[in-house]
Design a protein around this motif. Structure first.
Motif, short mmCIF file in Angstrom:
data_model
loop_
_atom_site.label_atom_id
_atom_site.label_comp_id
_atom_site.label_asym_id
_atom_site.label_seq_id
_atom_site.Cartn_x
_atom_site.Cartn_y
_atom_site.Cartn_z
N ARG A 32 7.33 -0.94 -5.66
CA ARG A 32 7.35 -1.10 -4.20
C ARG A 32 7.01 -2.55 -3.92
O ARG A 32 6.04 -3.10 -4.49
CB ARG A 32 6.33 -0.18 -3.52
N GLN B 1 12.30 8.69 -0.74
CA GLN B 1 11.87 9.33 0.52
C GLN B 1 13.04 10.09 1.14
O GLN B 1 12.89 11.25 1.54
CB GLN B 1 11.34 8.28 1.50
N HIS C 43 14.31 3.12 0.88
CA HIS C 43 13.25 3.94 0.26
C HIS C 43 13.95 5.22 -0.21
O HIS C 43 13.82 6.28 0.39
CB HIS C 43 12.17 4.22 1.31
N ASN D 277 0.82 -1.22 0.00
CA ASN D 277 0.00 0.00 0.00
C ASN D 277 0.85 1.27 0.00
O ASN D 277 1.96 1.28 0.54
CB ASN D 277 -0.90 0.03 1.24
N SER D 278 0.31 2.31 -0.59
CA SER D 278 1.00 3.60 -0.62
C SER D 278 0.01 4.67 -1.05
O SER D 278 -0.84 4.44 -1.91
CB SER D 278 2.15 3.56 -1.63
N THR D 279 0.14 5.84 -0.44
CA THR D 279 -0.60 7.01 -0.93
C THR D 279 0.39 8.00 -1.54
O THR D 279 0.31 8.34 -2.72
CB THR D 279 -1.35 7.70 0.25
N ARG D 280 1.37 8.41 -0.72
CA ARG D 280 2.28 9.49 -1.14
C ARG D 280 3.17 9.08 -2.31
O ARG D 280 3.26 9.77 -3.33
CB ARG D 280 3.19 9.88 0.04
N THR D 281 3.86 7.95 -2.15
CA THR D 281 4.87 7.57 -3.15
C THR D 281 4.20 7.23 -4.47
O THR D 281 4.63 7.69 -5.54
CB THR D 281 5.68 6.37 -2.62
N PRO E 167 8.00 10.85 7.65
CA PRO E 167 7.75 10.44 6.26
C PRO E 167 6.28 10.18 5.96
O PRO E 167 5.88 10.17 4.80
CB PRO E 167 8.55 9.13 6.13
N GLY E 168 5.48 9.97 7.02
CA GLY E 168 4.08 9.62 6.82
C GLY E 168 3.95 8.18 6.32
O GLY E 168 4.90 7.63 5.76
N PRO E 169 2.82 7.53 6.51
CA PRO E 169 1.69 8.04 7.30
C PRO E 169 2.03 7.99 8.79
O PRO E 169 2.73 7.09 9.23
CB PRO E 169 0.56 7.08 6.95
N1 CP Z 1 6.30 7.84 3.09
C1 CP Z 1 5.70 6.91 2.32
O1 CP Z 1 6.35 6.08 1.66
O2 CP Z 1 4.33 7.00 2.33
P1 CP Z 1 3.36 6.07 1.47
O3 CP Z 1 3.43 4.69 2.07
O4 CP Z 1 2.00 6.70 1.63
O5 CP Z 1 3.84 6.06 0.06
#
Ligand code: CP
Length: 343
Positions: A130, A161, A158, A77-81, A285-287
């Motif tokens: 990823r 990041q 990563h 899962n990922s939102t930002r990347t 780095p989130g989340p």
């Molecule tokens: N920081 C980071 O990799 O966030 P995501 O998992 O939302 O991509």
């Protein structure tokens, strides 16, 4: 207190200590910060600031990747990347498609090699991946012709990041050399920690990593950082406090008695801020697990640049895509020249 402000390009230029000494990356892949030289890191960061300028004008688009195809394959899962790679491709004019493990034929038992080979055969120039397995991007890079970008592999690295974190530090502090950076949290599982320790130390930052003893991997002692068992010791006099996400989904056995206890002993609180330099930045780095790594008021503090990190992720990923494409073009030109010479 007023919200922290980024430096202007002129102010950054005054603080700059090194010029980028290379104009091209060595590899056609981006697999980790461990593989990059300081000059290559500077080249990517300089290019990212150029990309940020492009994003600040109204059209937000360039044609640097026109005619190129990029597939993002996110088996975790990922939102930002995922979305920032997707947006970066679009801003550069590439043709893009995205797939996750749950909607791919991996669910029918297809293996990793067959999956990525299938993606490559769709005229793909760059594959962003990823994966939960450390080393998956390296395995793929050895087996396909497309460029591979590591968007996070298991507990390994990563790199984009770390690059966006470094860009944000430069934006607010002018230079990384000489900065003291405290990285607090789940060092055992964190690929963000590994990439930042490699990257920051290469360009002259002093890095401290603090975590509960059960979350400190043995190999950390071999890395270029100071290991702290006390969060207050780590935060004393630093320029940057960076929280790491407690990766509850990777905790195979309990590494700390309770989330509350973790937050009490290793959460970033007001005392940590008071111990750091008065202008220290807060990063993550989130989340973020609010109330675990840090309370919401620290996440939204006037010295927090967490939202700016997300914004810089797009510029950094544009820079990486642009530079890998340039490397591919240069390799093709070299090949064409060598063929011409042999006729
Ligand atoms: N920081 C980071 O990799 O966030 P995501 O998992 O939302 O991509």
């Amino acid at each position: 207190m007023a919200r922290v402000q980024p430096l202007t390009a002129e102010e950054r230029a005054i603080k700059r200590t090194e010029e980028a000494a290379v104009t091209q990356l060595t590899s056609q892949h981006l697999l980790g910060m461990q593989e990059l030289s300081p000059a290559e890191i500077n080249l990517i960061l300089d290019t990212a600031f150029v990309m940020k300028n492009i994003l600040s004008v109204q059209t937000k688009k360039t044609a640097h990747l026109q005619g190129r195809s990029v597939i993002t394959f996110f088996a975790e899962n990922s939102t930002r990347t995922r979305l920032s790679f997707d947006m970066a491709c679009k801003y550069l004019g590439a043709t893009t498609a995205s797939i996750g493990a749950s909607d791919s034929s991996i669910r029918k038992g297809e293996n990793l090699y067959d999956t990525v080979k299938t993606l490559e055969m769709m005229s793909t120039d760059i594959l962003v991946i990823r994966h939960s397995q450390s080393g998956a991007p390296h395995y793929i890079a050895e087996r396909i012709d497309a460029s591979v970008i590591n968007a996070g592999d298991g507990m390994n690295e990563h790199p984009t990041q770390a690059l966006l974190d470094m860009m944000t530090m430069i934006e607010y502090k002018g230079a990384i050399k000489g900065l003291k950076v405290a990285i607090i949290g789940d060092a055992m599982h964190s690929r963000v920690m590994r990439s930042n320790v490699w990257g920051l130390s290469k360009v002259g930052a002093e890095v401290r990593v603090a975590a509960p003893p059960t979350m400190i991997p043995r190999f950390l002692e071999q890395m270029p950082c100071q290991v702290c068992h006390d969060v207050r010791e780590a935060c004393a006099g630093v320029d940057i406090i960076m929280g790491l996400r407690v990766q509850l989904e990777r905790q195979l056995s309990a590494l700390f008695p309770s989330v509350n206890e973790y937050a009490h002993f290793f959460g970033i609180d007001k005392e940590c801020l008071d111990l750091a330099k008065p202008d220290a930045l807060i990063m993550h780095p989130g989340p973020c697990n609010h109330g675990v790594e840090m309370p919401t008021f620290i996440h939204e503090h006037e010295r927090s640049v967490i939202h700016e990190q997300v914004a810089n992720g797009v510029s950094v990923r544009m820079a990486v895509l642009f530079l890998l494409n340039a490397k591919r073009n240069a390799k093709l030109e070299e090949l064409a020249a060598s063929r011409k010479g042999s006729i």
